[in-house]
Motif scaffolding. Structure first.
Motif, mmCIF file in Angstrom:
data_model
loop_
_atom_site.group_PDB
_atom_site.id
_atom_site.type_symbol
_atom_site.label_atom_id
_atom_site.label_comp_id
_atom_site.label_asym_id
_atom_site.label_seq_id
_atom_site.Cartn_x
_atom_site.Cartn_y
_atom_site.Cartn_z
ATOM 1 N N LEU A 189 -12.516 -51.961 4.357
ATOM 2 C CA LEU A 189 -11.623 -52.315 3.267
ATOM 3 C C LEU A 189 -10.439 -51.502 3.167
ATOM 4 O O LEU A 189 -9.141 -51.827 3.272
ATOM 5 C CB LEU A 189 -12.327 -52.154 1.891
ATOM 6 N N TYR A 214 -14.041 -41.382 1.332
ATOM 7 C CA TYR A 214 -14.788 -41.401 0.093
ATOM 8 C C TYR A 214 -15.789 -42.652 0.555
ATOM 9 O O TYR A 214 -16.911 -42.518 0.217
ATOM 10 C CB TYR A 214 -13.850 -42.027 -1.104
ATOM 11 N N CYS A 215 -15.500 -43.774 1.301
ATOM 12 C CA CYS A 215 -16.443 -44.842 1.360
ATOM 13 C C CYS A 215 -17.476 -44.261 2.446
ATOM 14 O O CYS A 215 -18.657 -44.622 2.364
ATOM 15 C CB CYS A 215 -15.540 -45.866 2.531
ATOM 16 N N TYR A 258 -18.656 -40.993 2.202
ATOM 17 C CA TYR A 258 -19.571 -40.367 1.587
ATOM 18 C C TYR A 258 -20.465 -41.214 0.600
ATOM 19 O O TYR A 258 -21.588 -40.972 0.612
ATOM 20 C CB TYR A 258 -18.624 -39.331 0.516
ATOM 21 N N ARG A 259 -19.775 -42.394 0.060
ATOM 22 C CA ARG A 259 -20.840 -43.391 -0.542
ATOM 23 C C ARG A 259 -21.465 -44.420 0.254
ATOM 24 O O ARG A 259 -22.366 -45.201 -0.203
ATOM 25 C CB ARG A 259 -19.782 -44.053 -1.324
ATOM 26 N N GLY A 260 -21.519 -43.985 1.441
ATOM 27 C CA GLY A 260 -22.270 -44.949 2.717
ATOM 28 C C GLY A 260 -21.662 -46.341 2.655
ATOM 29 O O GLY A 260 -22.356 -47.315 2.905
ATOM 30 N N LYS A 261 -20.390 -46.574 2.525
ATOM 31 C CA LYS A 261 -19.769 -47.828 2.435
ATOM 32 C C LYS A 261 -19.059 -48.145 3.677
ATOM 33 O O LYS A 261 -18.845 -47.185 4.366
ATOM 34 C CB LYS A 261 -18.680 -48.127 1.201
ATOM 35 N N SER A 262 -18.373 -49.328 3.858
ATOM 36 C CA SER A 262 -17.701 -49.834 5.097
ATOM 37 C C SER A 262 -16.499 -49.168 4.984
ATOM 38 O O SER A 262 -15.827 -49.056 3.909
ATOM 39 C CB SER A 262 -17.789 -51.480 5.514
ATOM 40 N N LEU A 263 -15.707 -48.747 6.234
ATOM 41 C CA LEU A 263 -14.476 -48.409 6.367
ATOM 42 C C LEU A 263 -13.525 -49.615 6.381
ATOM 43 O O LEU A 263 -12.108 -49.281 6.238
ATOM 44 C CB LEU A 263 -14.174 -47.297 7.464
#
Length: 263
Positions: A78, A68-69, A71-76
């Motif tokens: 967390l 999900y991260c 896909y959303r362009g967030k860091s892995l």
């Protein structure tokens, strides 16, 4: 019977992969990514006899959050850090039971989740590249299939010398060279659809010829460590999902990195 099973998997699997490679629908390729990643993760844990339901739930939750991260362009950072912390606390609790004091369980669960999430997660990044919904994934699937097939058939026909490739019962030096050299015929096709110079096509196909076969060898080594023949039996004569996608999973970060570098 094995030939029938292999044919059935090919008849169903190839059109499915082509559809996933070409579809612009995020829901479809995210579902495919989660399905392949989730089953591969469970097969890896089962290979190493990780039977704890709690560990499997944590691992799958981390995998899902990681995808999900991406896909959303967030860091892995967390989801994977949270998974590691929860797993560590669980191990502290389980350590009080002498029958469950096994550091390998912790390391295998951690490694498997990191490996599948980070490596296979690059498929999500690949599909999000400019033009990625149209041809990057398709070129990758074709390349991996040709490399694997060339290595297999040349190895079965001419392979006698094993050397370091003896980690896999079906690998040989001739097969490795066949999987490296014969797929170079795809270079003009790759260059045509990517719009890149021919030398880039040869470079990427040659690079993938090495990395794809390395992925197969790594999975063979994991199975040697686990003492199993196949990662699972979901695909009959083909083994498990991880058996079929091992080369693709391992080579994805390299392929993605090469495509991004030349874009």
């Amino acid at each position: 019977m094995k030939l029938l099973q292999r044919s059935l998997v090919a008849v169903i699997g190839i059109p499915l992969l082509l559809f996933v490679a070409q579809t612009p629908s995020p829901a479809v390729w995210m579902a495919f990514c989660l399905l392949v990643g989730g089953i591969s993760l469970m097969e890896l844990l089962r290979m190493f006899r990780i039977r704890s339901l709690l560990h499997k739930i944590f691992a799958f939750a981390a995998l899902t959050a990681g995808f999900y991260c991406l896909y959303r362009g967030k860091s892995l950072m967390l989801p994977l850090a949270a998974f590691s912390m929860v797993l560590a606390v669980t191990e502290v609790i389980m350590f009080n039971d002498e029958e469950k004091q096994d550091v390998s369980r912790f390391l295998i669960t951690l490694m498997s989740t990191l490996y599948i999430t980070v490596f296979w997660g690059h498929f999500i990044l690949l599909k999000k590249l400019p033009g990625g919904r149209l041809h990057w994934a398709l070129l990758l699937f074709v390349m991996v299939w040709v490399i694997d097939s060339a290595a297999y058939f040349i190895g079965m026909s001419l392979g006698k010398r094993r050397g370091v490739l003896a980690v896999s019962p079906k690998k040989s030096v001739a097969g490795f060279l066949g999987g490296l050299l014969l797929p170079l015929a795809l270079a003009p096709l790759f260059s045509h659809f990517s719009g890149w110079p021919l030398w880039r096509g040869f470079f990427i196909v040659g690079l993938m010829g090495v990395v794809v076969q390395a992925g197969d060898l790594v999975e063979s080594l994991l199975k040697r460590y686990a003492g199993v023949k196949d990662s699972g039996a979901l695909l009959g004569a083909h083994g498990g999902i991880f058996d079929r996608f091992d080369s693709l999973i391992f080579s994805l970060p390299v392929y993605y990195g090469a495509v991004v570098y030349f874009l």
